[in-house]
Motif scaffolding. Structure first.
Motif, short mmCIF file in Angstrom:
data_model
loop_
_atom_site.label_atom_id
_atom_site.label_comp_id
_atom_site.label_asym_id
_atom_site.label_seq_id
_atom_site.Cartn_x
_atom_site.Cartn_y
_atom_site.Cartn_z
N VAL A 267 24.83 -47.06 -34.66
CA VAL A 267 24.36 -46.68 -35.90
C VAL A 267 23.54 -45.13 -36.15
CG1 VAL A 267 22.32 -47.41 -37.42
CG2 VAL A 267 23.34 -49.23 -36.20
N VAL A 268 23.10 -44.82 -34.64
CA VAL A 268 22.48 -43.41 -34.86
C VAL A 268 23.69 -42.46 -35.11
CG1 VAL A 268 21.42 -41.34 -33.54
CG2 VAL A 268 20.47 -43.91 -33.77
N ALA A 269 24.74 -42.69 -34.54
CA ALA A 269 26.01 -41.76 -34.62
C ALA A 269 26.44 -41.72 -36.15
CB ALA A 269 27.12 -42.25 -33.78
N PHE A 270 26.38 -42.86 -36.87
CA PHE A 270 26.65 -42.84 -38.14
C PHE A 270 25.73 -42.15 -39.10
CE2 PHE A 270 25.99 -44.92 -42.19
CZ PHE A 270 26.86 -44.61 -42.91
N LEU A 271 24.39 -42.49 -38.86
CA LEU A 271 23.52 -41.81 -39.77
C LEU A 271 23.43 -40.18 -39.11
CD1 LEU A 271 20.59 -44.52 -39.06
CD2 LEU A 271 21.80 -44.24 -41.09
N ASP A 272 23.73 -39.82 -38.23
CA ASP A 272 23.49 -38.57 -37.86
C ASP A 272 24.88 -37.60 -38.12
OD1 ASP A 272 20.93 -38.86 -37.21
OD2 ASP A 272 21.26 -38.87 -35.12
N ALA A 273 25.83 -38.34 -38.15
CA ALA A 273 27.28 -37.75 -38.56
C ALA A 273 27.27 -36.53 -39.45
CB ALA A 273 28.32 -38.81 -38.99
N GLY A 274 27.81 -35.32 -39.18
CA GLY A 274 27.91 -34.27 -40.20
C GLY A 274 29.05 -34.48 -41.08
N GLY A 275 29.39 -33.42 -41.76
CA GLY A 275 30.30 -33.44 -42.69
C GLY A 275 30.03 -33.73 -44.25
N ALA A 276 30.77 -33.17 -45.12
CA ALA A 276 30.32 -33.30 -46.42
C ALA A 276 30.64 -34.61 -47.27
CB ALA A 276 30.93 -32.12 -47.37
N VAL A 277 29.74 -34.90 -48.01
CA VAL A 277 29.75 -36.10 -48.67
C VAL A 277 30.73 -35.94 -49.94
CG1 VAL A 277 28.68 -37.80 -50.29
CG2 VAL A 277 27.41 -36.94 -48.36
N LEU A 278 31.76 -37.05 -49.91
CA LEU A 278 32.64 -36.98 -50.76
C LEU A 278 32.06 -36.81 -52.23
CD1 LEU A 278 35.17 -39.78 -49.85
CD2 LEU A 278 35.51 -37.18 -49.56
#
Length: 287
Positions: free
Chosen positions: A272-283
């Protein structure tokens, strides 16, 4: 205990636990007080959880109009909470039946959702309920457990509508039937508002085709997390619900049931933390 006032004047409560960036959390049940979520397996070490007690549950007041228990009418409460917290946008996590509320909120306020995590959320709002057949298939995976022979017939009868809920089959909702699971299953019945639960899914709450179209345009990344041993939703049903979104990932927690943060807290929190903290631009939003 912090509170805020909903648009109809109902005083609603929320609970703040942990430190870090805020994560708004919607409980399941449906209409169960947020206390059962605890610290979500230690997620409070990474995020400041804002756990909402839905109207008529926990420390929130009972509304004057019982019709406001309907899932789509609860969306306004989530939006008022966001504004009350001073959040321009927010990460949102929902468990179980709370997933339908979270999907309705994201469809109505897509610009307010940064990331959406759906935890063992049966996609009722999408017109995709868990089936008795799917629940029984998941239950049969537990055939080697010492409690199975007593629990399965009672579970089967309950799903067939020929018997009431029986605590003997509580183990089917947990990946590990241990002391922690027993403690969680024995939480006070007062945590749930059965009258409100009956109205949560009442007629008019959902319009699956419209919701599917709206969620297909949602720019926010979405995590759909299923438990390997959960019957509602089964991992395949969770994967199908993830396909509705334009930017979603579906993961299955090994050996987990309906409360995955209890079955393997480290695995749950890490993902869950990996998902919440993931970088990258939002589509970008679709035209």
């Amino acid at each position: 205990m912090p509170t805020f006032t909903a648009t109809d004047g109902t005083e609603l409560a929320y609970h703040v636990r942990g430190e870090g960036e805020p994560l708004v959390v919607l409980p399941g049940g449906p209409m169960r007080a947020s206390a059962y979520l605890g610290d979500l397996g230690g997620l409070t070490a990474h995020r400041r959880l804002i756990l909402l007690d839905l109207r008529g549950t926990g420390d929130s007041a009972v509304p004057a109009d019982e019709g406001t228990y309907r899932c789509d009418r609860l969306v306004d409460d989530v939006e008022v909470l966001r504004a009350h917290m001073g959040l321009d946008h927010m990460d949102l996590l929902a468990h179980s039946a709370g997933g339908s509320l979270a999907m309705l909120y994201a469809a109505r306020h897509p610009e307010r959702v940064t990331r959406l995590a759906l935890i063992t959320a049966t996609p009722w709002a999408l017109g995709m309920p868990a089936t008795p057949e799917g629940r029984l298939a998941a239950a049969r995976l537990r055939k080697g457990e010492p409690w199975f022979e007593d629990a399965f017939p009672a579970f089967e009868a309950w799903l067939a509508g020929t018997a009431d809920f029986d605590p003997v089959f509580e183990p089917f909702f947990y990946g590990r039937w241990d002391a922690l699971a027993e403690q969680n299953s024995a939480l006070p019945d007062e945590q749930s508002n059965d009258e409100a639960a009956d109205l949560y899914f009442s007629e008019g709450a959902f319009d699956p085709p419209v919701l599917r179209a709206a969620l297909g345009r949602l720019p926010a990344p979405v995590l759909v997390l299923a438990g390997e041993l959960d019957g509602g939703p089964r991992p395949e049903l969770a994967r199908r619900s993830a396909e509705v979104f334009r930017n979603a990932e579906s993961v299955v927690q090994p050996g987990a049931g309906h409360y995955p943060w209890l079955d393997d807290p480290e695995w749950f929190v890490r993902h869950v933390v990996a998902f919440l903290d993931a970088g990258g631009a939002v589509l970008p939003s679709a035209e």
